[in-house]
Design a protein around this motif. Structure first.
Motif, PDB file in Angstrom:
ATOM      1  N   HIS A 272    -109.763   3.750 -52.756  1.00 12.12           N
ATOM      2  CA  HIS A 272    -108.471   4.449 -52.736  1.00 12.12           C
ATOM      3  C   HIS A 272    -108.090   4.759 -51.287  1.00 12.12           C
ATOM      4  CE1 HIS A 272    -105.158   6.924 -54.179  1.00 12.12           C
ATOM      5  NE2 HIS A 272    -105.486   7.793 -53.233  1.00 12.12           N
ATOM      6  N   TYR A 273    -106.840   4.456 -50.957  1.00 10.94           N
ATOM      7  CA  TYR A 273    -106.312   4.703 -49.608  1.00 10.94           C
ATOM      8  C   TYR A 273    -105.189   5.734 -49.663  1.00 10.94           C
ATOM      9  CZ  TYR A 273    -108.630   0.284 -48.408  1.00 10.94           C
ATOM     10  OH  TYR A 273    -109.554  -0.714 -48.221  1.00 10.94           O
ATOM     11  N   ARG A 274    -105.213   6.610 -48.680  1.00 10.40           N
ATOM     12  CA  ARG A 274    -104.066   7.474 -48.401  1.00 10.40           C
ATOM     13  C   ARG A 274    -103.804   7.336 -46.903  1.00 10.40           C
ATOM     14  NH1 ARG A 274    -102.998  13.189 -47.128  1.00 10.40           N
ATOM     15  NH2 ARG A 274    -100.970  13.746 -48.035  1.00 10.40           N
ATOM     16  N   THR A 275    -102.663   6.716 -46.568  1.00 11.81           N
ATOM     17  CA  THR A 275    -102.411   6.315 -45.187  1.00 11.81           C
ATOM     18  C   THR A 275    -101.107   6.910 -44.684  1.00 11.81           C
ATOM     19  OG1 THR A 275    -103.597   4.241 -45.542  1.00 11.81           O
ATOM     20  CG2 THR A 275    -102.105   4.323 -43.661  1.00 11.81           C
ATOM     21  N   GLY A 276    -101.157   7.438 -43.470  1.00 15.02           N
ATOM     22  CA  GLY A 276     -99.965   7.990 -42.837  1.00 15.02           C
ATOM     23  C   GLY A 276     -99.488   7.118 -41.696  1.00 15.02           C
ATOM     24  N   LEU A 277     -98.176   6.825 -41.668  1.00 16.08           N
ATOM     25  CA  LEU A 277     -97.561   6.052 -40.594  1.00 16.08           C
ATOM     26  C   LEU A 277     -96.531   6.906 -39.877  1.00 16.08           C
ATOM     27  CD1 LEU A 277     -97.527   3.980 -43.429  1.00 16.08           C
ATOM     28  CD2 LEU A 277     -97.584   2.401 -41.502  1.00 16.08           C
TER      29      LEU A 277
END
Length: 708
Positions: A272-277
């Motif tokens: 599971h990924y939680r990514t901020g850009l």
């Protein structure tokens, strides 16, 4: 020991090689396992029928030593005694002269089980509902990695993307199934057969027999891919007990159906990924949660978890990251070593997630990935300097040009004249060479020996095995070139624990970069002290490079001694009616330092990429409600055939490594890590659909497209 020197692989190519099933033994007996039919339960009673003369049944009560298969942990018994944890677990071993009679007798053995509810999915394992498999839950192992300042990263993020990606089991499908023969020789219980790690088998025999009078020999081995790392131990423990008792040769060979049903598989992962850009489309924060399906016993799950975690960000320099990982116990066949060891799963997930992020910010996936690449000045996920020259930009330029990626990316993704949908995809990847962390230094301590006879012929003594990857040639070339002597004067053998030192197992892309380097050092010493006409012996023991530091508790430092890199591109064509995928063309560029034998490594490239294509598109193993695999034979477990293999264009980038033999790094596992991810990227391009799991079968594509 059997020399396997000249006319490289000639015996295998001509059918002259004597595999374990081809060998003759006087007064040979045969053996079959009696296996559990229950996925989980207590054994209340075990009853075997009266046996004819010449037949014998062995179970836990017959073990003179410890009833364990010694591995990273000693949780797996040689024979199930009080409980069973998966369908197919060995409970007993029936031995006799006639296999037909053995099969009849096996059907008469009865077990009274007290069944317990099996745990067959990650969700069930994570729910931790009682009764749990382990005394304190279902969790085998867990860890965490932190890089940078995650809170500061989230403060910069203006877009957050979350998704979960899944991978399935994979069967090794080696040409030769698992098989061993045991006999008494010079008072020792001796086992020979198809295996990767003779000293692992030796340790198992020593444990179950409580005796040092044991010996192990590797025979010609028809493929392994990790499946013969620790699983021969599962055969060898019970077999050693039978041979020790009967004092007669016993052969134990699994048929294909039994091998598929009961041996270890690639670990399924859920990531599971939680990514901020930020506003510029750059990744500023990433949380990764890795869940590993370990199966019924620990085996190698903790090491797979460590590799999956320590390489979770793949080839990308993400400033602020948190990785959490857990390995879970389930009531299925124990999952174990498989080429790549967690990296192919992670590569598919991370590369696919990066492509989805690129789509979110309106960039081409390759351009987006290029903007985040590691470079020689980067710090790794585990906080270490690179300590090597990175050539990813050069590799990317080469494969972009040779594959025509940019032009095809612009023109594909829509129906052509024949109405087939076409797509092209690319994946970047890496593989750390050698055991994780500091295990090469603190646990393995590889040792090699180089002997010179009085006739100036040389003999390599190492426990690493040629299982099809060409080690019997590359080891000899290292010694031959270092000493500047003819190749035919250097001899290599199938390892025998009675003769060769323990140089560690044939796993983890360590044979060249660790053991090959020791052989090079031994050869250099011998060259300095060469005395023609005199017998000489040089031994070398592993010492880690000065730069290599690791803190196992904090998960900080050099996760691996060195890393190899690769890039794959795949072009696909999809039938819009049946959703069948045809791989039209494939490309690969690899940095393995300096190849000792490019032709040998070409075999690794072709084989690894094809195996990965099957992993990504064809090879599906499903569990039934009682914990068995629904796919039982080669008729329903599908692997690529020659008709599925495209032309593979490949090239190597010269990037010599100072602590590798002749400048080489490891590469055998690297070649499996990227093609599944590249295939998914190409399919997504062709269909303009996102994919969250492999394998990508026609059925799964059809379902996804119709749902959309």
């Amino acid at each position: 020991m059997e020399a396997i020197n000249n006319n490289f692989k000639w015996a295998e190519a001509t059918g002259e090689a004597k595999f374990i099933a081809d060998r003759s033994y006087p007064n040979l007996l045969h053996a079959r396992f009696f296996r559990s039919s229950c996925p989980r339960g207590r054994i209340r009673e075990l009853n075997a029928p009266p046996l004819p003369e010449g037949y014998a049944f062995f179970s836990a009560k017959d073990i003179p030593g410890d009833n364990v298969i010694p591995n990273v942990r000693t949780d797996m018994p040689a024979f199930a005694e009080d409980e069973v944890r998966y369908v197919g677990q060995p409970i007993g071993l029936l031995v006799g002269p006639d296999l037909k009679v053995i099969d009849q007798l096996l059907s008469q053995i009865q077990v009274d089980y007290q069944p317990q509810p099996p745990i067959l999915t990650l969700d069930d394992a994570m729910a931790q509902q009682h009764p749990t498999i382990l005394e304190d839950g279902n969790l085998f192992d867990h860890n965490q990695i932190n890089k940078g300042d995650l809170d500061a990263g989230w403060a910069q993020a203006t877009t957050i993307v979350e998704e979960t990606l899944n991978t399935g089991h994979q069967e090794h499908t080696y040409l030769e199934t698992q098989g061993l023969v045991g006999y008494i020789e010079d008072g020792k219980v001796t086992i020979e057969g198809t295996m990767q790690c003779p000293w692992y088998v030796h340790h198992t025999m020593h444990t179950v027999l409580a005796s040092d009078d044991v010996q192990v020999r590797q025979c010609p081995t028809g493929g392994a891919f990790g499946g013969k790392e620790d699983w021969p131990d599962v055969l060898a423990g019970p077999l050693a007990v039978a041979v020790n008792a009967l004092k007669q040769p016993v052969r134990l060979i699994l048929d294909r159906q039994e091998d598929i049903a009961c041996t270890s598989k690639r670990h399924p992962l859920r990531i599971h990924y939680r990514t901020g850009l930020n506003d510029d489309g750059k990744i500023v924060a990433m949380e990764i949660n890795v869940e590993v399906n370990g199966g019924a016993y620990f085996t190698l799950s903790g090491i797979v978890l460590q590799r999956s975690m320590s390489t979770a960000t793949n080839v990308y320099d993400i400033p602020n990251v948190q990785v959490k990982g857990r390995a879970w116990a389930l009531n299925t066949v124990p999952n174990g070593a498989f080429r790549g060891f967690g990296a192919p799963q992670n590569c598919f997930a991370m590369e696919t997630h990066m492509s989805h992020l690129a789509k979110k910010v309106g960039q081409d996936p390759v351009a987006f990935k290029q903007a985040h690449l590691l470079n020689s000045d980067s710090t790794s996920l585990t906080g270490a300097p690179m300590h090597q020259n990175l050539v990813l930009e050069t590799m990317l330029e080469k494969i972009t040009r040779s594959s025509g990626y940019l032009q095809k990316r612009a023109s594909f993704g829509k129906a052509g004249d024949n109405q087939k949908l076409r797509g092209i995809g690319m994946a970047l990847f890496q593989h750390g060479c050698g055991f994780a962390g500091d295990l090469e230094d603190t646990l393995v301590k590889a040792k090699v020996r180089l002997l010179k006879n009085s006739d100036d012929t040389l003999h390599i003594h190492a426990s690493n095995t040629d299982i099809g990857q060409g080690l019997s040639l590359t080891f000899r070339k290292i010694v031959s070139r270092t000493l500047n002597v003819p190749l035919e004067t250097v001899n290599y053998y199938h390892p025998d624990t009675g003769i060769v030192p323990d140089s560690g197992p044939t796993v983890a892309s360590r044979s060249i970069v660790i053991v090959g380097y020791l052989l090079e050092k031994a050869a250099k010493k011998m060259k300095q002290n060469w005395c023609s006409g005199l017998a000489q012996c040089i031994e070398e023991v592993y010492e880690k490079p000065d730069y290599h530091n690791w803190d196992q508790e904090k998960f900080i430092g050099n996760a691996y001694q060195v890393t190899s890199y690769g890039i794959n591109a795949l072009e696909v064509e999809i039938d819009p009616v049946t959703y069948e995928i045809k791989i039209v063309d494939a490309w690969g560029v690899f940095d393995i330092g300096k190849a000792i034998d490019p032709e040998v490594f070409k075999g690794q490239i072709d084989g690894g990429m094809v195996q990965a294509m099957g992993y990504g598109s064809l090879e599906k193993l499903q569990l039934t409600a009682d914990g068995r695999f629904a796919q039982t034979t080669m008729a329903d477990y599908t692997i690529p055939t020659s008709m599925d293999v495209p032309h593979i264009h490949s090239e190597l980038v010269d990037n010599p490594y100072d602590y590798g033999p002749l400048g080489a790094k490891g590469g055998g596992e690297l070649t499996h890590n990227g093609a599944a991810a590249a295939l998914v990227n190409a399919v997504e391009h062709a269909l303009s659909r996102s994919i969250q799991a492999i394998p990508v079968t026609p059925e799964s594509l059809m379902e996804a497209c119709y749902e959309a």
